[in-house]
Design a protein around this motif. Structure first.
Motif, mmCIF file in Angstrom:
data_model
loop_
_atom_site.group_PDB
_atom_site.id
_atom_site.type_symbol
_atom_site.label_atom_id
_atom_site.label_comp_id
_atom_site.label_asym_id
_atom_site.label_seq_id
_atom_site.Cartn_x
_atom_site.Cartn_y
_atom_site.Cartn_z
ATOM 1 N N MET A 53 -99.080 7.787 8.861
ATOM 2 C CA MET A 53 -99.880 7.459 7.685
ATOM 3 C C MET A 53 -100.510 6.073 7.819
ATOM 4 O O MET A 53 -101.672 5.872 7.467
ATOM 5 C CB MET A 53 -99.012 7.536 6.432
ATOM 6 C CG MET A 53 -98.616 8.951 6.046
ATOM 7 S SD MET A 53 -97.757 9.057 4.460
ATOM 8 C CE MET A 53 -96.111 8.515 4.946
ATOM 9 N N GLU A 54 -99.754 5.114 8.357
ATOM 10 C CA GLU A 54 -100.291 3.771 8.538
ATOM 11 C C GLU A 54 -101.422 3.760 9.559
ATOM 12 O O GLU A 54 -102.417 3.053 9.399
ATOM 13 C CB GLU A 54 -99.177 2.821 8.973
ATOM 14 C CG GLU A 54 -98.168 2.516 7.864
ATOM 15 C CD GLU A 54 -97.042 1.620 8.354
ATOM 16 O OE1 GLU A 54 -96.959 1.407 9.591
ATOM 17 O OE2 GLU A 54 -96.260 1.137 7.513
ATOM 18 N N GLN A 55 -101.279 4.564 10.612
ATOM 19 C CA GLN A 55 -102.331 4.621 11.625
ATOM 20 C C GLN A 55 -103.617 5.217 11.052
ATOM 21 O O GLN A 55 -104.721 4.716 11.321
ATOM 22 C CB GLN A 55 -101.873 5.449 12.828
ATOM 23 C CG GLN A 55 -102.930 5.526 13.926
ATOM 24 C CD GLN A 55 -102.430 6.248 15.158
ATOM 25 O OE1 GLN A 55 -101.251 6.518 15.292
ATOM 26 N NE2 GLN A 55 -103.341 6.572 16.060
ATOM 27 N N ILE A 56 -103.487 6.292 10.273
ATOM 28 C CA ILE A 56 -104.672 6.891 9.645
ATOM 29 C C ILE A 56 -105.329 5.874 8.710
ATOM 30 O O ILE A 56 -106.564 5.765 8.661
ATOM 31 C CB ILE A 56 -104.277 8.168 8.883
ATOM 32 C CG1 ILE A 56 -103.788 9.240 9.870
ATOM 33 C CG2 ILE A 56 -105.462 8.705 8.080
ATOM 34 C CD1 ILE A 56 -103.240 10.479 9.207
ATOM 35 N N HIS A 57 -104.511 5.120 7.977
ATOM 36 C CA HIS A 57 -105.036 4.086 7.080
ATOM 37 C C HIS A 57 -105.771 3.013 7.875
ATOM 38 O O HIS A 57 -106.866 2.560 7.489
ATOM 39 C CB HIS A 57 -103.874 3.491 6.285
ATOM 40 C CG HIS A 57 -104.269 2.368 5.376
ATOM 41 N ND1 HIS A 57 -105.510 2.289 4.774
ATOM 42 C CD2 HIS A 57 -103.583 1.273 4.954
ATOM 43 C CE1 HIS A 57 -105.569 1.192 4.027
ATOM 44 N NE2 HIS A 57 -104.418 0.560 4.129
ATOM 45 N N GLU A 58 -105.206 2.572 8.997
ATOM 46 C CA GLU A 58 -105.840 1.545 9.823
ATOM 47 C C GLU A 58 -107.153 2.041 10.427
ATOM 48 O O GLU A 58 -108.068 1.248 10.647
ATOM 49 C CB GLU A 58 -104.879 1.107 10.929
ATOM 50 C CG GLU A 58 -103.673 0.322 10.414
ATOM 51 C CD GLU A 58 -102.653 0.040 11.501
ATOM 52 O OE1 GLU A 58 -102.892 0.489 12.646
ATOM 53 O OE2 GLU A 58 -101.642 -0.619 11.212
ATOM 54 N N GLN A 59 -107.233 3.337 10.717
ATOM 55 C CA GLN A 59 -108.464 3.899 11.266
ATOM 56 C C GLN A 59 -109.442 4.321 10.167
ATOM 57 O O GLN A 59 -110.400 5.037 10.432
ATOM 58 C CB GLN A 59 -108.141 5.098 12.167
ATOM 59 C CG GLN A 59 -107.401 4.715 13.439
ATOM 60 C CD GLN A 59 -107.194 5.897 14.380
ATOM 61 O OE1 GLN A 59 -106.089 6.129 14.850
ATOM 62 N NE2 GLN A 59 -108.243 6.641 14.664
#
Length: 263
Positions: A201-207
């Motif tokens: 979820m954090e990676q999707i948010h960062e992207q």
């Protein structure tokens, strides 16, 4: 308004004809980046041309190597407008040997680069899901069913990226690698319950993407927190109907996060 069936048939045919040069010339450009492992005395058919023939055949609905090559033989005159094909179409045995020897990761990356020119992964709906290739189980050395992780652009049903899942790992470890291959800004990512992980979820948010995830009871804290949150939303809606001023439930702004809570 033109309601004639013949008009729309002609329109579809012209559209297919317009796509054909793009599907061959661009694809062979990417396949030429794959190094040819064969020695000079064994070379007869061009490596990139063989890969294009197999790929085009599969894209036209021929699901086996032999049927793909038969389609290429039937369309050899048209294919030679875009490729040399000096010795014609290779035999199925030649194609099989070629596919067993090339670097499959480089071939996959070349194909994904080509698909990336056709499918835009931004501002769309991308579904990530793993699939078992049951038909290939008997062909593997360890007799284990190979797994592949796909990203499906749901509007057109095309796959902009995919990665094989190693037998020693699982989908959770491969999802971040798959996301790194795509520009998902503005897109909604849907994954089944296995992808409901904080790091993902954090990676999707960062992207700069959004996500729709499933939360099951095997994650009790998140499951209970979401139920509590939804209860507060229902209470807020009831107060609005009565004309009362509800307390704000959502205070922080950020990327949209949607959780589906199964009953």
């Amino acid at each position: 308004m033109r309601n004639s069936r013949n008009f729309w048939r002609k329109y579809r045919w012209l559209w297919k004809c317009a796509e054909k040069p793009f599907l061959t010339e661009k694809l062979i450009h990417y396949f030429r980046q794959i190094p040819d492992y064969r020695c000079d005395r064994e070379k007869r058919h061009d490596l990139a041309e063989m890969l294009v023939c197999v790929t085009i055949g599969f894209l036209c609905g021929r699901t086996t190597i032999r049927r793909s090559l038969n389609w290429c033989k039937n369309n050899l005159e048209w294919l030679r407008k875009h490729m040399e094909l000096k010795y014609g179409i290779a035999s199925p045995s030649t194609i099989s040997r070629m596919l067993s020897g090339i670097d499959e990761e480089l071939a996959l990356c070349a194909f994904m680069e080509w698909i990336g020119e056709i499918v835009d992964s931004k501002n769309t709906h991308l579904a990530i899901d793993g699939k078992a290739l049951c038909g290939a189980t008997e062909k593997t050395k360890c007799a284990a069913t190979p797994m592949i992780l796909n990203v499906v652009e749901t509007v057109r049903g095309l796959l902009p990226a995919q990665l094989p899942v190693d037998s020693k790992t699982n989908e959770i470890a491969m999802i971040p690698e798959l996301l790194n291959l795509l520009d998902i800004s503005g897109s909604i990512i849907t994954i089944d319950a296995i992808g409901t992980q904080t790091a993902i979820m954090e990676q999707i948010h960062e992207q700069e993407g959004h996500f729709v995830l499933t939360v099951k009871k095997n994650q009790p804290e998140a499951y209970e927190e979401i139920h509590t949150f939804m209860d507060k939303l229902e209470a807020e809606a009831a107060k609005k109907k009565k004309g009362e001023i509800p307390e704000p439930v959502m205070r922080k702004k950020g990327p949209e996060r949607i959780f589906r809570v199964p009953h």
